[in-house]
Design a protein around this motif. Structure first.
Motif, PDB file in Angstrom:
ATOM      1  N   LEU A 162       1.374  -1.101  -0.087  1.00 14.91           N
ATOM      2  CA  LEU A 162       0.510  -0.295  -0.406  1.00 14.91           C
ATOM      3  C   LEU A 162       0.671   1.144  -0.205  1.00 14.91           C
ATOM      4  O   LEU A 162       0.527   2.005  -0.739  1.00 14.91           O
ATOM      5  CB  LEU A 162      -0.793  -0.405   1.159  1.00 14.91           C
ATOM      6  N   PHE A 163       2.475   1.231   0.840  1.00 11.12           N
ATOM      7  CA  PHE A 163       2.900   2.173   0.726  1.00 11.12           C
ATOM      8  C   PHE A 163       3.250   2.765  -0.970  1.00 11.12           C
ATOM      9  O   PHE A 163       3.832   3.805  -1.259  1.00 11.12           O
ATOM     10  CB  PHE A 163       4.110   2.548   2.056  1.00 11.12           C
ATOM     11  N   GLN A 166       0.668   4.326  -2.762  1.00 12.57           N
ATOM     12  CA  GLN A 166       1.011   5.441  -2.916  1.00 12.57           C
ATOM     13  C   GLN A 166       1.672   6.475  -3.303  1.00 12.57           C
ATOM     14  O   GLN A 166       1.643   7.598  -3.847  1.00 12.57           O
ATOM     15  CB  GLN A 166       0.467   5.670  -0.889  1.00 12.57           C
ATOM     16  N   HIS A 167       3.078   5.753  -3.128  1.00  9.49           N
ATOM     17  CA  HIS A 167       3.930   6.500  -3.686  1.00  9.49           C
ATOM     18  C   HIS A 167       4.415   7.136  -4.824  1.00  9.49           C
ATOM     19  O   HIS A 167       4.287   7.794  -5.661  1.00  9.49           O
ATOM     20  CB  HIS A 167       5.378   6.022  -3.181  1.00  9.49           C
ATOM     21  N   LEU A 169       1.285   6.913  -6.903  1.00  4.09           N
ATOM     22  CA  LEU A 169       0.524   7.313  -7.629  1.00  4.09           C
ATOM     23  C   LEU A 169       0.560   9.076  -7.501  1.00  4.09           C
ATOM     24  O   LEU A 169       0.268  10.166  -8.333  1.00  4.09           O
ATOM     25  CB  LEU A 169      -0.705   6.937  -6.500  1.00  4.09           C
ATOM     26  N   THR A 170       1.726   9.423  -6.100  1.00  4.15           N
ATOM     27  CA  THR A 170       2.344  10.558  -5.751  1.00  4.15           C
ATOM     28  C   THR A 170       3.112  11.394  -6.732  1.00  4.15           C
ATOM     29  O   THR A 170       3.577  12.107  -7.308  1.00  4.15           O
ATOM     30  CB  THR A 170       2.688  11.100  -4.187  1.00  4.15           C
TER      31      THR A 170
END
Length: 320
Positions: A162-163, A166-167, A169-170
């Motif tokens: 999940l990290f 998130q990374h 996508l950012t």
């Protein structure tokens, strides 16, 4: 039989981990693929298109996590049944793509390995056979660690996956398997392979109102392309940062253009509204989505070689 089960367990787990990982590092690519599947010309499920990204993320994380779980032997019955269900979903999608010739690349291994729909379909058939054997002999699948260690590994893996999502996508994909990756030369990518297949870089045109400027720009040493594949879907919060980095690049001698597939009238309005210091060129939307997983994003070229790529949130880190 125990040896066969353990062998199948390793094959299935490794395949799911690899397949999940190459998509985990680029979930936007899977989003685009599911949007294609949900489109009117394929499954005609347009109401699901807005949910393509969360759908892709859930499926990717489930795929790689189940691969970890089968290898470490955590909750074997649940894991094997889940693997069978996911593989049946993939089997239907690949059969549909192959039989009706709807989606030429299913995206099974992201952009890392390209398979035809029929190749992927037969791969899934073999995978289902392996999983059914595991299901029949599930009692032979035991945890490789004692106590709560398998559970801990599973939850730590989930947190790590999940990290990573998130990374990327950012920012941008951790690993870029596409023909527009940093270090790739676009002119070389346009050359036709010896087998006559479509070159990795195709449909790459940067058009103004009169001509295609791509051949000219690919010969220049310092080129910045500000890519906004669709203005309506662009993150408006990124325009101030784009404006500042563009001005800085121009001061340092860069040739700067915006590139979009939006209508020219909308581009003119956006240029005036945000006081952007560059003109826009037109390029195919699919090509722009392939070039960079950002909207807006920035690509730096030097004689056709991709030197840097950044999401708008990271443009301050560009080395100009």
């Amino acid at each position: 039989m125990k040896i066969i089960v353990q062998l199948f367990r390793v094959i299935v787990g490794a395949l799911f981990i690899f397949s999940g990982f190459v998509k985990l590092v680029d979930p936007i690519g899977s989003q685009y693929k599911f949007q294609e599947y949900f489109s009117e010309s394929v499954l005609n499920m347009g109401f699901l298109i807005p949910y393509a990204l969360p759908f892709a993320i859930v499926l990717i994380v489930a795929e790689i996590l189940l691969g970890v779980m089968i290898l470490i032997g955590y909750k074997p019955k649940f894991t094997v049944w889940s693997l069978l269900i996911i593989t049946l979903i993939f089997l239907f999608l690949t059969w549909y793509s192959a039989f009706y010739n709807k989606v030429t690349d299913c995206g099974c291994f992201g952009d890392a390995i390209k398979l035809t729909p029929w190749e992927t379909f037969y791969k899934n058939v073999i995978l289902i056979v392996l999983i059914i054997v595991l299901l029949i002999k599930v009692e032979f699948i035991k945890p490789i660690f004692k106590g709560k260690t398998p559970k801990l590994i599973t939850f730590l893996s989930l947190a790590a996956f999940l990290f990573i999502v998130q990374h990327v996508l950012t920012h941008l994909p951790i690993i870029d398997f596409r023909a527009y990756a940093v270090g790739k030369n676009l002119q070389e990518g346009m050359e036709y392979p010896s087998d006559g297949s479509i070159p990795p870089v195709h449909d790459f045109m940067l058009e103004d109102t009169q001509q295609d400027l791509a051949p000219i720009l690919l010969e220049k040493e310092k080129v910045m392309l500000v890519i906004m594949y669709n203005l309506d879907k662009s993150d408006a919060k990124g325009f101030p940062a784009i404006k500042e980095v563009s001005k800085k690049a121009i001061e340092k001698g860069y040739t700067v253009y915006g590139v979009s597939a939006s209508f020219s009238d909308d581009l003119i309005i956006a240029k005036e509204k945000y006081n952007l210091p560059f003109e826009f060129l037109f390029c195919d939307e699919t090509t722009l989505k392939t070039m960079i997983r950002a909207n807006p994003g920035v690509m730096i070229l030097d004689k056709g070689t991709v030197m840097q790529k950044k999401n708008w949130i990271d443009v301050e880190d560009l080395e100009l």
